[in-house]
Write an enzyme that holds these catalytic residues in place. Structure first.
Site, PDB file in Angstrom:
ATOM      1  N   LYS A 206       0.858  -1.199   0.000  1.00  0.00           N
ATOM      2  CA  LYS A 206       0.000   0.000   0.000  1.00  0.00           C
ATOM      3  C   LYS A 206       0.887   1.240   0.000  1.00  0.00           C
ATOM      4  O   LYS A 206       1.718   1.429   0.881  1.00  0.00           O
ATOM      5  CB  LYS A 206      -0.921   0.041   1.228  1.00  0.00           C
ATOM      6  CG  LYS A 206      -1.958   1.154   1.086  1.00  0.00           C
ATOM      7  CD  LYS A 206      -2.687   1.480   2.371  1.00  0.00           C
ATOM      8  CE  LYS A 206      -1.980   2.487   3.229  1.00  0.00           C
ATOM      9  NZ  LYS A 206      -1.780   3.825   2.608  1.00  0.00           N
ATOM     10  N   GLY A 259       7.084   4.398   8.579  1.00  0.00           N
ATOM     11  CA  GLY A 259       6.238   5.565   8.848  1.00  0.00           C
ATOM     12  C   GLY A 259       6.450   6.040  10.268  1.00  0.00           C
ATOM     13  O   GLY A 259       7.519   5.849  10.849  1.00  0.00           O
ATOM     14  N   VAL A 263       1.904   5.078  14.323  1.00  0.00           N
ATOM     15  CA  VAL A 263       1.236   4.128  13.426  1.00  0.00           C
ATOM     16  C   VAL A 263       1.948   2.774  13.479  1.00  0.00           C
ATOM     17  O   VAL A 263       1.302   1.729  13.405  1.00  0.00           O
ATOM     18  CB  VAL A 263       1.123   4.683  11.986  1.00  0.00           C
ATOM     19  CG1 VAL A 263       0.544   3.632  11.049  1.00  0.00           C
ATOM     20  CG2 VAL A 263       0.241   5.936  11.965  1.00  0.00           C
ATOM     21  N   GLY A 264       3.251   2.789  13.669  1.00  0.00           N
ATOM     22  CA  GLY A 264       3.994   1.534  13.844  1.00  0.00           C
ATOM     23  C   GLY A 264       3.413   0.693  14.981  1.00  0.00           C
ATOM     24  O   GLY A 264       3.268  -0.528  14.864  1.00  0.00           O
ATOM     25  N   CYS A 316      13.649  10.250   7.638  1.00  0.00           N
ATOM     26  CA  CYS A 316      13.562   9.661   8.979  1.00  0.00           C
ATOM     27  C   CYS A 316      14.876   9.789   9.737  1.00  0.00           C
ATOM     28  O   CYS A 316      14.880   9.903  10.951  1.00  0.00           O
ATOM     29  CB  CYS A 316      13.093   8.226   8.885  1.00  0.00           C
ATOM     30  SG  CYS A 316      13.981   7.300   7.649  1.00  0.00           S
ATOM     31  N   GLU A 413       9.807  14.417  16.522  1.00  0.00           N
ATOM     32  CA  GLU A 413      10.230  14.445  15.122  1.00  0.00           C
ATOM     33  C   GLU A 413       9.380  15.481  14.382  1.00  0.00           C
ATOM     34  O   GLU A 413       8.167  15.355  14.287  1.00  0.00           O
ATOM     35  CB  GLU A 413      10.025  13.054  14.509  1.00  0.00           C
ATOM     36  CG  GLU A 413      10.574  12.947  13.108  1.00  0.00           C
ATOM     37  CD  GLU A 413      10.354  11.576  12.483  1.00  0.00           C
ATOM     38  OE1 GLU A 413       9.265  11.003  12.671  1.00  0.00           O
ATOM     39  OE2 GLU A 413      11.259  11.086  11.814  1.00  0.00           O
TER      40      GLU A 413
HETATM   41  P1  NAD Z   1       2.061   7.603   8.914  1.00  0.00           P
HETATM   42  O1  NAD Z   1       2.776   6.723   9.836  1.00  0.00           O
HETATM   43  O2  NAD Z   1       0.767   8.179   9.319  1.00  0.00           O
HETATM   44  O3  NAD Z   1       1.809   6.864   7.517  1.00  0.00           O
HETATM   45  C1  NAD Z   1       2.697   5.929   6.934  1.00  0.00           C
HETATM   46  C2  NAD Z   1       1.874   4.877   6.203  1.00  0.00           C
HETATM   47  O4  NAD Z   1       1.046   4.197   7.138  1.00  0.00           O
HETATM   48  C3  NAD Z   1       0.927   5.441   5.153  1.00  0.00           C
HETATM   49  O5  NAD Z   1       0.891   4.572   4.043  1.00  0.00           O
HETATM   50  C4  NAD Z   1      -0.409   5.433   5.867  1.00  0.00           C
HETATM   51  O6  NAD Z   1      -1.500   5.338   4.986  1.00  0.00           O
HETATM   52  C5  NAD Z   1      -0.308   4.186   6.718  1.00  0.00           C
HETATM   53  N1  NAD Z   1      -1.171   4.145   7.884  1.00  0.00           N
HETATM   54  C6  NAD Z   1      -1.679   5.189   8.593  1.00  0.00           C
HETATM   55  N2  NAD Z   1      -2.469   4.737   9.590  1.00  0.00           N
HETATM   56  C7  NAD Z   1      -2.466   3.378   9.524  1.00  0.00           C
HETATM   57  C8  NAD Z   1      -3.067   2.353  10.290  1.00  0.00           C
HETATM   58  N3  NAD Z   1      -3.856   2.622  11.322  1.00  0.00           N
HETATM   59  N4  NAD Z   1      -2.828   1.071   9.950  1.00  0.00           N
HETATM   60  C9  NAD Z   1      -2.020   0.776   8.915  1.00  0.00           C
HETATM   61  N5  NAD Z   1      -1.433   1.702   8.144  1.00  0.00           N
HETATM   62  C10 NAD Z   1      -1.630   2.997   8.444  1.00  0.00           C
HETATM   63  O7  NAD Z   1       3.024   8.738   8.533  1.00  0.00           O
HETATM   64  P2  NAD Z   1       2.629  10.030   7.722  1.00  0.00           P
HETATM   65  O8  NAD Z   1       1.240  10.524   7.991  1.00  0.00           O
HETATM   66  O9  NAD Z   1       2.945   9.704   6.318  1.00  0.00           O
HETATM   67  O10 NAD Z   1       3.601  11.058   8.405  1.00  0.00           O
HETATM   68  C11 NAD Z   1       3.418  11.419   9.765  1.00  0.00           C
HETATM   69  C12 NAD Z   1       4.706  11.351  10.480  1.00  0.00           C
HETATM   70  O11 NAD Z   1       5.309  10.061  10.362  1.00  0.00           O
HETATM   71  C13 NAD Z   1       5.773  12.249   9.921  1.00  0.00           C
HETATM   72  O12 NAD Z   1       5.624  13.562  10.265  1.00  0.00           O
HETATM   73  C14 NAD Z   1       7.005  11.615  10.489  1.00  0.00           C
HETATM   74  O13 NAD Z   1       7.173  11.957  11.816  1.00  0.00           O
HETATM   75  C15 NAD Z   1       6.710  10.171  10.384  1.00  0.00           C
HETATM   76  N6  NAD Z   1       7.281   9.575   9.192  1.00  0.00           N
HETATM   77  C16 NAD Z   1       8.416   8.821   9.329  1.00  0.00           C
HETATM   78  C17 NAD Z   1       8.967   8.216   8.215  1.00  0.00           C
HETATM   79  C18 NAD Z   1      10.199   7.389   8.287  1.00  0.00           C
HETATM   80  O14 NAD Z   1      10.758   7.056   7.242  1.00  0.00           O
HETATM   81  N7  NAD Z   1      10.643   6.966   9.451  1.00  0.00           N
HETATM   82  C19 NAD Z   1       8.369   8.400   6.977  1.00  0.00           C
HETATM   83  C20 NAD Z   1       7.197   9.147   6.883  1.00  0.00           C
HETATM   84  C21 NAD Z   1       6.673   9.699   8.005  1.00  0.00           C
END
Ligand code: NAD
Ligand code: MG
Length: 516
Positions: A206, A259, A263-264, A316, A413
């Site tokens: 996804k 991510g 959410v992790g 990240c 972050e």
């Molecule tokens: P996020 O964690 O919200 O999203 C990452 C992915 O997870 C997306 O594909 C999203 O659709 C999916 N997701 C969201 N909620 C979910 C759920 N409940 N179950 C399964 N999948 C889900 O990150 P974001 O909104 O893209 O960014 C928010 C923050 O995340 C950023 O500001 C940053 O702090 C962090 N981030 C970190 C990295 C990294 O590489 N470590 C990358 C992007 C964002």
């Protein structure tokens, strides 16, 4: 025809039409957009079962580029079943040699579409076109080539045991799920899909709802490379709906997530509540960048700038906390503030610009509120702190000083072009400060004393420590987090472990009954 309409053909033959009047930041408008906006399941693009779509936006001007299908649980189920059938019927019987050949073929096809992929990435994400070309797309192709090399080298060990011939088999898991963010859409896709395919798994991935287009372009090239239907499935949709359904699906044996830390946690919980699928998490960071008095200051300034402002701070492993030893602090700050102020910012399709817009309005607002909060808590803005321009989501490179470790801008972050510079006296003090956040993704150290560099590298709790450089990745070396930056390692031979399970086979070499 309006005199503001311009037509371009890129070096790769991609036709681009741009209306300069309606698009003053001059991002190209593809007409038509060379992307199929459906869900890619079984080598075909299909609409979501309920017909829902989501808008993806050009962050340079806030305008909608396209509507793409928005997958729901039913669509996720279809994709997972396609992947399961492909695994059972074809892929589990496909040799490593054949998998390698297909992956090399895909890399070649991706290369022949490099310019188009780069432009789509820049349009949807806002990253500078030279970075899309030179980093994201180049590394996407390299990742497939690297893991293509591993596909026929997956094997176990013979283990000496008494009375039995024992060996291990490194077997694929079956269907692997992947959920990726928006900051490096093509790169994150490659880091997930390439090792999964090399080890013999099928995939449902996804993309982020903010940047779905490059993944869809990638999908359209999968069938051309000759991958059997269902081996690679790419779906677009929102996290709490499609992402959660994938993380929860009982036929998915492993989920790889990149991510946010929050959410992790949800992904891990969904995996625990369903079938205890294997989980790897690449999460956030607040990486310290330590500059000692004896560092080559020109180099340290240059790298520190790259460390935080590369990809507009949306990395990240961004070096968002810069600790400078007191002897060089003033000089460092003077030079660092100057190059930060001089950073070229604007239209990401202009090759001269280093920094483009943040990915979305939400991210823009989030970053601006961190800047306001920092000021309110008493930190000083050495440079930046404001919006750049009047449209799109551009933010000036922002340098804070006079920070305290417990400030929000030092703990959380920000994921934007915002950095804090702090002074330290001793090695012990800076190591302690480096560890005052919950993260441990990466760290950097600048010194010309090799003994000190190695000592500090050993002391830092981080998945990667860069010495006299930052943000340097290579497919041979693993990448991943300590502490709440996640677990599991991507890249290198290490990543293969995420996608295999180990079976022990024991063949009895003794006779239980003797006939003589
Ligand atoms: P996020 O964690 O919200 O999203 C990452 C992915 O997870 C997306 O594909 C999203 O659709 C999916 N997701 C969201 N909620 C979910 C759920 N409940 N179950 C399964 N999948 C889900 O990150 P974001 O909104 O893209 O960014 C928010 C923050 O995340 C950023 O500001 C940053 O702090 C962090 N981030 C970190 C990295 C990294 O590489 N470590 C990358 C992007 C964002
Ligand atoms: Mg977008």
């Amino acid at each position: 025809m309006s005199p503001t309409i311009q037509h371009f053909t890129t070096t790769k033959g991609v036709k681009i039409t741009r209306d300069a009047a309606n698009d003053p930041v001059s991002s190209p408008i593809f007409s038509p957009l060379p992307v199929n906006t459906g869900l890619f399941i079984n080598n075909e693009f299909v609409a979501a079962k309920d017909g829902k779509t989501l808008d993806t936006v050009n962050p340079s001007n806030g305008k909608v580029i396209a509507k793409v299908s928005e997958a729901g649980p039913e669509d996720v189920d279809l994709a997972v079943h396609a992947a399961e059938k492909a695994y059972n019927d074809v892929w589990s019987k496909t040799s490593g040699k054949t998998r390698s050949r297909l992956m090399h073929k895909l890399a070649d096809i991706l290369e022949s579409h490099a310019e188009e992929l780069a432009q789509i990435e820049t349009l949807d994400n806002g990253k500078g076109i030279s970075f899309s070309r030179g980093f994201d797309v180049a590394e996407l192709i390299q990742c497939f080539r690297y893991y293509a090399g591993w596909a026929d080298k997956i094997h176990g060990k013979v283990i000496d045991t008494e009375g039995a011939f024992s060996f291990t088999r490194h077997e694929p898991i079956g269907v692997c799920g992947a959920i990726i963010p928006w900051n490096f859409p093509l790169l994150m896709l490659a880091w997930k899909i390439a090792p999964a395919l090399a080890t013999g798994n099928t995939v449902v991935l996804k993309t982020s709802e903010l940047t779905p287009l490059s993944g869809l372009k990638f999908a359209s090239l999968v069938a051309e490379a000759g991958f059997p239907p269902g081996v690679i499935n790419i779906i677009t949709g929102y996290g709490p709906r499609a992402g959660d359904a994938l993380a929860r699906h009982s036929k998915v044996g492993k989920i790889a997530f990149t991510g946010s830390t929050n959410v992790g946690r949800l992904v891990m919980k969904a995996a625990a509540e369903s079938n205890l699928k294997k989980v790897t998490l690449e999460l956030g960071g607040k990486s310290p960048n330590i500059i000692f008095d004896d560092a080559d200051l020109d180099e340290a300034v240059k790298w520190a700038h790259h460390g935080i402002f590369f990809n507009h701070g949306q990395t990240c492993c961004a070096g968002s906390r810069v600790y400078v030893q007191e002897g060089v602090y003033d000089e460092f700050l003077k030079r660092f503030s100057k190059i930060s102020r001089d950073t070229k910012i604007g239209d990401p399709f202009d090759e001269g610009n280093f920094q483009g817009p943040q990915v979305s309005e939400t991210q823009y607002n989030r970053i601006m509120s961190y800047i306001e909060h920092g000021i309110k808590e008493g930190a000083k803005v050495a440079t930046g702190g404001k919006r750049h321009g009047t449209e799109g989501y551009f933010i000036e490179p922002t340098v804070f000083t006079d920070v305290k470790e417990d400030m929000k801008i030092m703990q959380e972050e920000i994921f934007g072009p915002v950095v804090a510079v702090a002074k330290f006296k001793t090695l012990e003090e800076v190591i302690e400060k480096a560890h005052l956040t919950e993260y441990g993704l990466a760290a950097a150290v600048f010194t010309q004393n090799v003994t000190k560099a190695l000592e500090v590298s050993a002391l830092l709790k981080a998945g990667t420590v860069w010495v006299n450089c930052v943000n340097q990745l290579d497919y041979n070396t693993p990448f991943g987090g300590y502490r709440q930056s996640g677990f599991g390692r991507e890249n290198g031979k290490y990543a293969l472990d995420n996608y295999t399970q180990i079976k022990t086979v024991k063949v009895n070499l003794t006779r239980s009954t003797r006939s003589t």
